[in-house]
Design a protein around this motif. Structure first.
Motif, PDB file in Angstrom:
ATOM      1  N   MET A   6       0.848  -1.023   0.049  1.00  0.00           N
ATOM      2  CA  MET A   6      -0.119  -0.439  -0.590  1.00  0.00           C
ATOM      3  C   MET A   6       0.423   1.297   0.046  1.00  0.00           C
ATOM      4  N   LYS A   7       1.125   2.356  -0.869  1.00  0.00           N
ATOM      5  CA  LYS A   7       1.665   3.570  -0.846  1.00  0.00           C
ATOM      6  C   LYS A   7       0.806   3.985   0.631  1.00  0.00           C
ATOM      7  N   SER A   8       1.867   5.123   1.001  1.00  0.00           N
ATOM      8  CA  SER A   8       2.394   5.682   2.476  1.00  0.00           C
ATOM      9  C   SER A   8       0.967   6.702   1.692  1.00  0.00           C
ATOM     10  N   SER A   9       0.511   7.723   0.388  1.00  0.00           N
ATOM     11  CA  SER A   9      -0.229   8.794   0.239  1.00  0.00           C
ATOM     12  C   SER A   9      -1.477   7.975   0.648  1.00  0.00           C
ATOM     13  N   VAL A  10      -2.003   6.963   0.277  1.00  0.00           N
ATOM     14  CA  VAL A  10      -3.583   6.558   0.623  1.00  0.00           C
ATOM     15  C   VAL A  10      -3.587   6.725   2.802  1.00  0.00           C
ATOM     16  N   LEU A  11      -2.386   6.647   3.535  1.00  0.00           N
ATOM     17  CA  LEU A  11      -2.821   6.600   5.034  1.00  0.00           C
ATOM     18  C   LEU A  11      -2.531   8.447   5.507  1.00  0.00           C
ATOM     19  N   THR A  12      -1.777   8.831   4.344  1.00  0.00           N
ATOM     20  CA  THR A  12      -1.430  10.445   4.617  1.00  0.00           C
ATOM     21  C   THR A  12      -2.461  10.976   4.457  1.00  0.00           C
ATOM     22  N   ARG A  13      -3.616  10.847   2.842  1.00  0.00           N
ATOM     23  CA  ARG A  13      -4.564  11.779   2.659  1.00  0.00           C
ATOM     24  C   ARG A  13      -5.802  11.100   3.618  1.00  0.00           C
ATOM     25  N   ASP A  34     -11.039   3.847   1.059  1.00  0.00           N
ATOM     26  CA  ASP A  34     -10.350   3.454   0.409  1.00  0.00           C
ATOM     27  C   ASP A  34      -8.538   3.077   1.233  1.00  0.00           C
ATOM     28  N   LEU A  35      -8.856   3.816   2.224  1.00  0.00           N
ATOM     29  CA  LEU A  35      -8.031   3.417   2.834  1.00  0.00           C
ATOM     30  C   LEU A  35      -8.213   1.904   3.474  1.00  0.00           C
ATOM     31  N   GLY A  36      -9.406   1.605   4.135  1.00  0.00           N
ATOM     32  CA  GLY A  36     -10.378  -0.068   4.455  1.00  0.00           C
ATOM     33  C   GLY A  36     -10.847  -0.803   3.287  1.00  0.00           C
ATOM     34  N   SER A  37     -10.168  -0.175   2.388  1.00  0.00           N
ATOM     35  CA  SER A  37     -11.059  -1.105   0.818  1.00  0.00           C
ATOM     36  C   SER A  37      -9.468  -1.589   0.843  1.00  0.00           C
ATOM     37  N   LYS A  38      -7.864  -0.787   0.779  1.00  0.00           N
ATOM     38  CA  LYS A  38      -7.112  -1.294   0.760  1.00  0.00           C
ATOM     39  C   LYS A  38      -6.161  -2.081   1.584  1.00  0.00           C
ATOM     40  N   ALA A  39      -6.817  -1.746   3.048  1.00  0.00           N
ATOM     41  CA  ALA A  39      -5.972  -3.059   4.022  1.00  0.00           C
ATOM     42  C   ALA A  39      -7.268  -3.477   4.480  1.00  0.00           C
ATOM     43  N   ARG A  40      -7.987  -3.984   4.207  1.00  0.00           N
ATOM     44  CA  ARG A  40      -9.902  -4.618   3.670  1.00  0.00           C
ATOM     45  C   ARG A  40      -9.554  -5.178   5.259  1.00  0.00           C
ATOM     46  N   PRO A 100     -12.652  -5.498   7.766  1.00  0.00           N
ATOM     47  CA  PRO A 100     -13.671  -5.932   7.604  1.00  0.00           C
ATOM     48  C   PRO A 100     -14.809  -4.732   7.497  1.00  0.00           C
ATOM     49  N   PHE A 101     -16.354  -5.205   7.743  1.00  0.00           N
ATOM     50  CA  PHE A 101     -17.000  -3.913   6.990  1.00  0.00           C
ATOM     51  C   PHE A 101     -17.753  -3.142   8.446  1.00  0.00           C
ATOM     52  N   GLY A 102     -17.909  -3.996   9.602  1.00  0.00           N
ATOM     53  CA  GLY A 102     -17.590  -3.310  10.892  1.00  0.00           C
ATOM     54  C   GLY A 102     -17.619  -2.070  10.933  1.00  0.00           C
ATOM     55  N   LYS A 103     -15.763  -2.655  10.664  1.00  0.00           N
ATOM     56  CA  LYS A 103     -14.708  -1.636  10.856  1.00  0.00           C
ATOM     57  C   LYS A 103     -14.298  -0.721   9.914  1.00  0.00           C
ATOM     58  N   ILE A 104     -14.802  -0.714   9.071  1.00  0.00           N
ATOM     59  CA  ILE A 104     -15.262   0.495   7.957  1.00  0.00           C
ATOM     60  C   ILE A 104     -15.852   1.600   7.853  1.00  0.00           C
ATOM     61  N   VAL A 105     -17.025   0.702   8.402  1.00  0.00           N
ATOM     62  CA  VAL A 105     -18.103   1.592   8.994  1.00  0.00           C
ATOM     63  C   VAL A 105     -17.988   2.393  10.555  1.00  0.00           C
ATOM     64  N   TRP A 106     -17.405   2.425  11.152  1.00  0.00           N
ATOM     65  CA  TRP A 106     -16.547   3.270  12.670  1.00  0.00           C
ATOM     66  C   TRP A 106     -15.764   3.831  12.506  1.00  0.00           C
ATOM     67  N   VAL A 107     -14.928   3.392  11.465  1.00  0.00           N
ATOM     68  CA  VAL A 107     -14.086   4.586  10.887  1.00  0.00           C
ATOM     69  C   VAL A 107     -14.713   5.796  10.237  1.00  0.00           C
TER      70      VAL A 107
END
Length: 110
Positions: free
Chosen positions: A1-8, A60-66, A68-75
């Motif tokens: 994963m690119k660091s730009s995904v985390l930075t943005r 985008d970050l959640g999908s690239k980090a794979r 689960p759906f519940g964690k993405i919703v919380w974020v």
């Protein structure tokens, strides 16, 4: 994963969190002291647009980090709770940082 995904994601997490705090202060001024209606409107519109950008970057970050759906919703929802985005951002960075460098992910308890 690119660091730009985390930075943005990090930038938008902080911007969204700060705008939400400013919006809360404006709401107190508007409804508590009957002043600043125009400022509250402008801040609410800006927060809305910035939150949509935050949603895109966090998803985008959640999908690239794979995640689960519940964690993405919380974020995603952490951008709507005052102060929550600051804490969630720290946990996300701790978990995703190893993925950026290519190492194995560090499991973080929720």
């Amino acid at each position: 994963m690119k660091s730009s995904v985390l930075t943005r994601y990090r930038v938008m997490a902080y911007v969204t969190a700060v705008m939400l705090l400013i919006l809360c202060a404006c709401m107190v001024a508007k409804y508590g002291f009957d002043t600043g209606e125009d400022v509250t409107f402008a801040v609410s519109q800006a927060h809305g647009v910035l939150y949509i950008i935050y949603l895109v970057f966090a998803f985008d970050l959640g999908s690239k980090a794979r995640w689960p759906f519940g964690k993405i919703v919380w974020v995603l929802l952490s951008g709507t709770i005052p102060f929550a985005a600051f804490f969630v951002e720290r946990k996300v960075v701790t978990e995703v940082k190893p993925l950026v460098s290519g190492a194995q992910p560090v499991p973080v308890k929720a």
